[in-house]
Design a protein around this motif. Sequence first.
Motif, PDB file in Angstrom:
ATOM      1  N   ASP A   1       0.856  -1.185   0.000  1.00 47.43           N
ATOM      2  CA  ASP A   1       0.000   0.000   0.000  1.00 47.43           C
ATOM      3  C   ASP A   1       0.900   1.246   0.000  1.00 47.43           C
ATOM      4  O   ASP A   1       2.110   1.136   0.201  1.00 47.43           O
ATOM      5  CB  ASP A   1      -0.833  -0.052   1.291  1.00 47.43           C
ATOM      6  CG  ASP A   1      -1.923   0.990   1.356  1.00 47.43           C
ATOM      7  OD1 ASP A   1      -2.192   1.662   0.361  1.00 47.43           O
ATOM      8  OD2 ASP A   1      -2.520   1.127   2.457  1.00 47.43           O
TER       9      ASP A   1
ATOM     10  N   LYS B   1       0.610   4.713   1.991  1.00 49.80           N
ATOM     11  CA  LYS B   1      -0.289   5.362   2.962  1.00 49.80           C
ATOM     12  C   LYS B   1      -0.220   6.878   2.972  1.00 49.80           C
ATOM     13  O   LYS B   1      -1.193   7.538   3.338  1.00 49.80           O
ATOM     14  CB  LYS B   1       0.007   4.831   4.363  1.00 49.80           C
ATOM     15  CG  LYS B   1      -0.421   3.385   4.478  1.00 49.80           C
ATOM     16  CD  LYS B   1      -0.505   2.890   5.896  1.00 49.80           C
ATOM     17  CE  LYS B   1      -1.111   1.495   5.844  1.00 49.80           C
ATOM     18  NZ  LYS B   1      -0.869   0.661   6.973  1.00 49.80           N
TER      19      LYS B   1
ATOM     20  N   GLY C   1      -6.055   6.602   4.109  1.00 51.77           N
ATOM     21  CA  GLY C   1      -6.493   5.199   4.103  1.00 51.77           C
ATOM     22  C   GLY C   1      -5.698   4.366   3.120  1.00 51.77           C
ATOM     23  O   GLY C   1      -5.736   3.139   3.155  1.00 51.77           O
TER      24      GLY C   1
ATOM     25  N   TYR D   1      -5.615  -9.919   7.796  1.00 47.87           N
ATOM     26  CA  TYR D   1      -4.714  -9.048   7.043  1.00 47.87           C
ATOM     27  C   TYR D   1      -3.627  -8.616   8.016  1.00 47.87           C
ATOM     28  O   TYR D   1      -3.881  -7.885   8.960  1.00 47.87           O
ATOM     29  CB  TYR D   1      -5.550  -7.893   6.507  1.00 47.87           C
ATOM     30  CG  TYR D   1      -4.898  -6.580   6.135  1.00 47.87           C
ATOM     31  CD1 TYR D   1      -3.521  -6.352   6.165  1.00 47.87           C
ATOM     32  CD2 TYR D   1      -5.709  -5.527   5.725  1.00 47.87           C
ATOM     33  CE1 TYR D   1      -2.986  -5.128   5.817  1.00 47.87           C
ATOM     34  CE2 TYR D   1      -5.182  -4.293   5.363  1.00 47.87           C
ATOM     35  CZ  TYR D   1      -3.817  -4.103   5.425  1.00 47.87           C
ATOM     36  OH  TYR D   1      -3.285  -2.891   5.087  1.00 47.87           O
TER      37      TYR D   1
ATOM     38  N   ASN E   1      -5.594  -6.490  10.684  1.00 45.66           N
ATOM     39  CA  ASN E   1      -6.932  -6.057  10.329  1.00 45.66           C
ATOM     40  C   ASN E   1      -7.730  -7.317  10.063  1.00 45.66           C
ATOM     41  O   ASN E   1      -7.159  -8.345   9.688  1.00 45.66           O
ATOM     42  CB  ASN E   1      -6.912  -5.149   9.103  1.00 45.66           C
ATOM     43  CG  ASN E   1      -6.146  -3.864   9.370  1.00 45.66           C
ATOM     44  OD1 ASN E   1      -6.421  -3.156  10.333  1.00 45.66           O
ATOM     45  ND2 ASN E   1      -5.151  -3.589   8.564  1.00 45.66           N
TER      46      ASN E   1
ATOM     47  N   ARG F   1     -10.211  -7.855   7.868  1.00 49.61           N
ATOM     48  CA  ARG F   1     -10.957  -7.626   6.624  1.00 49.61           C
ATOM     49  C   ARG F   1      -9.936  -7.409   5.524  1.00 49.61           C
ATOM     50  O   ARG F   1      -8.750  -7.328   5.789  1.00 49.61           O
ATOM     51  CB  ARG F   1     -11.809  -6.383   6.816  1.00 49.61           C
ATOM     52  CG  ARG F   1     -10.927  -5.326   7.554  1.00 49.61           C
ATOM     53  CD  ARG F   1     -11.106  -3.941   7.227  1.00 49.61           C
ATOM     54  NE  ARG F   1     -10.167  -3.092   7.937  1.00 49.61           N
ATOM     55  CZ  ARG F   1      -9.118  -2.511   7.374  1.00 49.61           C
ATOM     56  NH1 ARG F   1      -8.836  -2.713   6.102  1.00 49.61           N
ATOM     57  NH2 ARG F   1      -8.325  -1.724   8.072  1.00 49.61           N
TER      58      ARG F   1
ATOM     59  N   GLY G   1      -7.855  -5.258   2.785  1.00 45.95           N
ATOM     60  CA  GLY G   1      -7.378  -3.883   2.739  1.00 45.95           C
ATOM     61  C   GLY G   1      -8.067  -3.119   1.631  1.00 45.95           C
ATOM     62  O   GLY G   1      -8.546  -3.696   0.651  1.00 45.95           O
ATOM     63  N   ASP G   2      -8.124  -1.822   1.790  1.00 41.39           N
ATOM     64  CA  ASP G   2      -8.637  -0.928   0.764  1.00 41.39           C
ATOM     65  C   ASP G   2      -7.556   0.127   0.565  1.00 41.39           C
ATOM     66  O   ASP G   2      -7.313   0.907   1.484  1.00 41.39           O
ATOM     67  CB  ASP G   2      -9.946  -0.311   1.249  1.00 41.39           C
ATOM     68  CG  ASP G   2     -10.634   0.503   0.159  1.00 41.39           C
ATOM     69  OD1 ASP G   2      -9.966   0.864  -0.826  1.00 41.39           O
ATOM     70  OD2 ASP G   2     -11.840   0.778   0.309  1.00 41.39           O
ATOM     71  N   PRO G   3      -6.785   0.144  -0.513  1.00 40.42           N
ATOM     72  CA  PRO G   3      -7.050  -0.414  -1.844  1.00 40.42           C
ATOM     73  C   PRO G   3      -6.409  -1.763  -2.172  1.00 40.42           C
ATOM     74  O   PRO G   3      -6.384  -2.133  -3.346  1.00 40.42           O
ATOM     75  CB  PRO G   3      -6.451   0.661  -2.745  1.00 40.42           C
ATOM     76  CG  PRO G   3      -5.224   1.112  -2.002  1.00 40.42           C
ATOM     77  CD  PRO G   3      -5.611   1.050  -0.551  1.00 40.42           C
ATOM     78  N   GLU G   4      -5.941  -2.542  -1.175  1.00 42.07           N
ATOM     79  CA  GLU G   4      -5.286  -3.802  -1.544  1.00 42.07           C
ATOM     80  C   GLU G   4      -6.247  -4.776  -2.231  1.00 42.07           C
ATOM     81  O   GLU G   4      -5.844  -5.513  -3.138  1.00 42.07           O
ATOM     82  CB  GLU G   4      -4.677  -4.480  -0.309  1.00 42.07           C
ATOM     83  CG  GLU G   4      -3.442  -3.761   0.235  1.00 42.07           C
ATOM     84  CD  GLU G   4      -3.771  -2.833   1.392  1.00 42.07           C
ATOM     85  OE1 GLU G   4      -4.857  -2.209   1.372  1.00 42.07           O
ATOM     86  OE2 GLU G   4      -2.957  -2.731   2.322  1.00 42.07           O
TER      87      GLU G   4
HETATM   88  N1  GLY Z   1      -4.974   0.012   3.058  1.00 38.72           N
HETATM   89  C1  GLY Z   1      -4.933  -0.077   4.453  1.00 38.72           C
HETATM   90  C2  GLY Z   1      -6.133  -0.637   5.071  1.00 38.72           C
HETATM   91  O1  GLY Z   1      -7.043  -1.094   4.422  1.00 38.72           O
HETATM   92  O2  GLY Z   1      -6.197  -0.640   6.298  1.00 38.72           O
END
Ligand code: GLY
Length: 427
Positions: A214, A216, A228, A271, A287, A289, A291-294
């Motif tokens: 990512d 950040k 994010g 994650y 995490n 869930r 990742g966003d944007p992963e």
């Molecule tokens: N890209 C970091 C997150 O989803 O926490």
Amino acid sequence: MDKLNILLIGSGGREHALANALAKSPRCAQLYIAPGNPGTARVGANVALDPADHPVVLTFCREKQIGLVVVGPEQPLTGGLADALIGAEIPVFGPTAAAAQLEGSKGFTKDICREHRIPTAAYERFVDRDRALAYMRAQGAPIVIKADGLAAGKGVVVAMTLAEAEAAIDSMFDGAFGASGAEVVIEAFLEGEEASFFAICDGTRALPFATAQDHKRVGDGDTGPNTGGMGAYSPASIVTPVITARVMREIITPTLAAMRARGAPFTGVLYAGLMLTKDGPQLIEYNVRFGDPEAQVILPRFDGDLVELMLAAAKGALPEGAPRFASQAALTVVLAAKGYPGTPETGTEIRGLERAEAMPGVVVTHAGTKRDGERLLASGGRVLNVTALADNVKAARDKAYAAVDVIDWPGGFCRRDIGWREVARGK
Ligand code: GLY
Ligand code: AMP
């Protein structure tokens, strides 16, 4: 093979990527997204459900004969949505509230690491400001100060000086993060390169799923405030097969065993935010869930059937073999509204998405958009993700930026250097 109706919870770019992958499965009958966004509306049916209202979600699931619920973001999970669904015998991909503590409480995760010798930065937990300040001064800078609870990715201060560390401790105990900062974790500064590691878990077993990196910080060259995530690529070559095996053995597998022993088996995607240090991979945080944007770079590369895999995880019966991925690389560029990560300017018009979407190997996902008749408007901080697939990261990067450049959105901006570490490695 039975087809089933699926309910996906969430409304961001991650959920649009999940919706694309779920809808592709031959096992998907009807896909519902709650609340979804204008992008997911083209893949399934958006429904206005409040995921915090569990009885309403359960009623919807019964009415529509939902056979699998997939939860995108963390808040519904720490809020116990999976528990409610499990209570109603509706298969859910995502952990219970007790298991979601791996993301919901940094102190909880650190204690598990200490108990099971999982490699992570040395730390202490504090509810008392003076003790926190004394520990921080004794350790010295650089040092890392974290609010214990969920803080939308903003509750971490990497302090390079004692003054910065002191200010961070003060602001957390002064309530900058509300209840999330009532407890503070102080930990050692780790040096190395970061990577995101995803494992699919069924409560007992875990399969390594994919890796990504990512970006950040908001600015080119990793400068400016944290966001994010401004872009990502997958796979992250720095996570070699040898490192993957170590992460599974030293971090993921002992965590699953620890959670089971606590009576809170973990189901869903785990994650791990990793720091690859000279002494090996260390856990920065979990995490619970995608990742966003992963997700936007991992899911388009996945060659298997996501519905099958998630259903198997939900039922505690993951298959033996590791999931298969395309050899192609993927890279995504986040387009954000001017002002992000501060106050984004919303309501600006976006044109030319069709031109980007028509380019071969390009997928555009919506994150913060809304429709106004025929017009598409920005309605959030991170607004669109432009993802490209190609033979390597450099080619994917070139293709993604070519697509970004045909989008006409004067109200937005993006980083121009996504994937720079990988490209510098000659990938
Ligand atoms: N890209 C970091 C997150 O989803 O926490
Ligand atoms: P987190 O929300 O825990 O992922 O932390 C946000 C960011 O802070 C991470 O992505 C790292 O860049 C940085 N960070 C967190 N913990 C540490 C640490 N112990 N040492 C160095 N950097 C860290």
